[in-house]
Write a protein that holds these residues in place. Structure first.
Motif, PDB file in Angstrom:
ATOM      1  N   ASP A  34      28.065  29.927  35.630  1.00 28.92           N
ATOM      2  CA  ASP A  34      27.668  29.673  34.254  1.00 28.92           C
ATOM      3  C   ASP A  34      26.372  30.430  33.970  1.00 28.92           C
ATOM      4  N   GLU A  36      23.289  29.759  32.865  1.00 26.54           N
ATOM      5  CA  GLU A  36      21.989  29.269  33.320  1.00 26.54           C
ATOM      6  C   GLU A  36      21.846  29.415  34.830  1.00 26.54           C
ATOM      7  N   THR A  37      22.869  29.019  35.583  1.00 24.02           N
ATOM      8  CA  THR A  37      22.813  29.132  37.038  1.00 24.02           C
ATOM      9  C   THR A  37      22.698  30.582  37.471  1.00 24.02           C
ATOM     10  N   ASP A  40      19.304  32.111  36.494  1.00 23.86           N
ATOM     11  CA  ASP A  40      18.249  31.566  37.363  1.00 23.86           C
ATOM     12  C   ASP A  40      18.169  32.372  38.661  1.00 23.86           C
ATOM     13  N   GLN A  43      16.478  35.665  37.903  1.00 26.91           N
ATOM     14  CA  GLN A  43      15.024  35.473  37.786  1.00 26.91           C
ATOM     15  C   GLN A  43      14.372  35.340  39.162  1.00 26.91           C
ATOM     16  N   LYS A  81      32.138  29.835  29.121  1.00 27.26           N
ATOM     17  CA  LYS A  81      30.743  29.401  29.211  1.00 27.26           C
ATOM     18  C   LYS A  81      29.771  30.495  28.776  1.00 27.26           C
ATOM     19  N   TRP A  82      30.234  31.743  28.773  1.00 30.60           N
ATOM     20  CA  TRP A  82      29.389  32.852  28.352  1.00 30.60           C
ATOM     21  C   TRP A  82      29.606  33.239  26.893  1.00 30.60           C
ATOM     22  N   TYR A  85      26.722  33.790  24.248  1.00 33.52           N
ATOM     23  CA  TYR A  85      25.470  33.585  24.984  1.00 33.52           C
ATOM     24  C   TYR A  85      24.557  34.793  24.798  1.00 33.52           C
ATOM     25  N   ARG A  90      17.576  35.840  26.790  1.00 34.84           N
ATOM     26  CA  ARG A  90      17.183  35.099  27.993  1.00 34.84           C
ATOM     27  C   ARG A  90      16.385  35.991  28.944  1.00 34.84           C
ATOM     28  N   ASP A  94      12.459  35.612  30.179  1.00 38.58           N
ATOM     29  CA  ASP A  94      12.158  35.397  31.596  1.00 38.58           C
ATOM     30  C   ASP A  94      11.156  36.408  32.145  1.00 38.58           C
TER      31      ASP A  94
END
Length: 285
Positions: A34, A36-37, A40, A43, A81-82, A85, A90, A94
């Motif tokens: 997904d 966010e995961t 992350d 990042q 899920k994308w 987006y 994002r 970041d």
């Protein structure tokens, strides 16, 4: 100064740190989950380095219109899920550095143009033939784009008289991607392409369709070189078959010079996407 590169694929993300000469200093690969995961993890990888900018080649479709309110947003992707987006936003939040984004196949084309099979010409077309079919075109170092990015895998080609396959494209059925992508091969024959290596007729038909597409791209864009990559092109016999069908179908209408130098394999292996992402930020201090 180091730059970051991201090859944002539908099944995996590749992140790398390097420079705009194409040199890779460090690289990591992990599954696309997904947003966010996944981001992350992006990042966390880049946090170890001081980078001046990031280039991104992303799966799509993606909004690349700079004057759009949704610039840098994934559009109507089957990866639900994308869908819608804002991947660009994002990444900018970041890292607080310039982020340059294009499609994955555009980045691959730029990589081959700058560092690989297209570095000795002024224009090249890179076509990837795998789970889907897409193409990017670079002329004088600039990636071609219209209102949004081209979707060259969805052109229509005349179907072979002995082929009644309906195609696998959920939007168009028997467009090029519907007839010649990896999933099309698997659904037509009931086996994945690598299990059909010894069946000459499979690859004759595949070459018939790809060659038609290349004829269309040639008369429209007049590239100096066409580079064919992607999983399906691991069947190396395809290059000679495609050249044969191309010459027959073009019928000497357009002179392309040495056919073996016009339709070629990539020179960067499977790394053109990530070094192409580096190339997106060329000139940034």
């Amino acid at each position: 100064m180091l730059v970051g590169g991201i090859e944002a694929g539908g099944t995996k993300f590749v992140c790398a740190v390097g420079d705009t000469s194409g040199k890779v200093v460090d690289k990591i690969c992990f599954p696309t989950r997904d947003p966010e995961t996944t981001l992350d993890e992006v990042q966390h990888f880049f946090a170890k380095y001081e980078i001046s900018a990031i280039g991104v080649g992303s799966f799509g479709p993606i909004d690349l219109r700079r004057d759009s309110n949704t610039y840098g947003t994934i559009l109507n992707t089957p990866k639900t899920k994308w869908k819608h987006y804002d991947i660009l936003g994002r990444l900018e939040r970041d890292f607080s550095v310039p982020v340059f984004i294009t499609t994955d196949v555009n980045a691959a084309c730029l990589g081959e143009y700058k560092y690989g099979a297209g570095k000795d010409v002024n224009s090249c077309l890179y076509i990837t033939i795998g789970t889907g079919i897409g193409a990017g075109f670079v002329h004088d170092g600039i990636i071609f784009q219209g209102k949004n990015h081209p979707e060259m895998g969805h052109i229509f080609v005349p179907q072979h008289k002995d082929d009644d396959f309906k195609g696998v494209c959920p939007y168009h059925g028997n467009c090029l991607e519907g007839l010649a992508s990896g999933p099309a091969i698997e659904q037509r024959y009931g086996k994945k392409g690598h299990l059909l290596s010894d069946d000459q007729q499979v690859w004759e038909l595949e070459a018939f369709y790809i060659a038609q597409a290349i004829v269309n791209y040639t008369v429209m864009l007049s590239p100096e070189r066409i580079i064919l990559g992607g999983g399906v092109m691991k069947q190396e016999r395809l290059y000679e078959l495609i050249r044969k069908y191309f010459m027959k179908q073009m019928n000497e209408y357009v002179h392309v010079g040495n056919i073996d130098e016009f339709i070629v394999a990539p020179k960067l292996g499977d790394h053109q996407g990530i070094v192409g992402a580096f190339g997106l930020v060329d000139g940034v201090d």
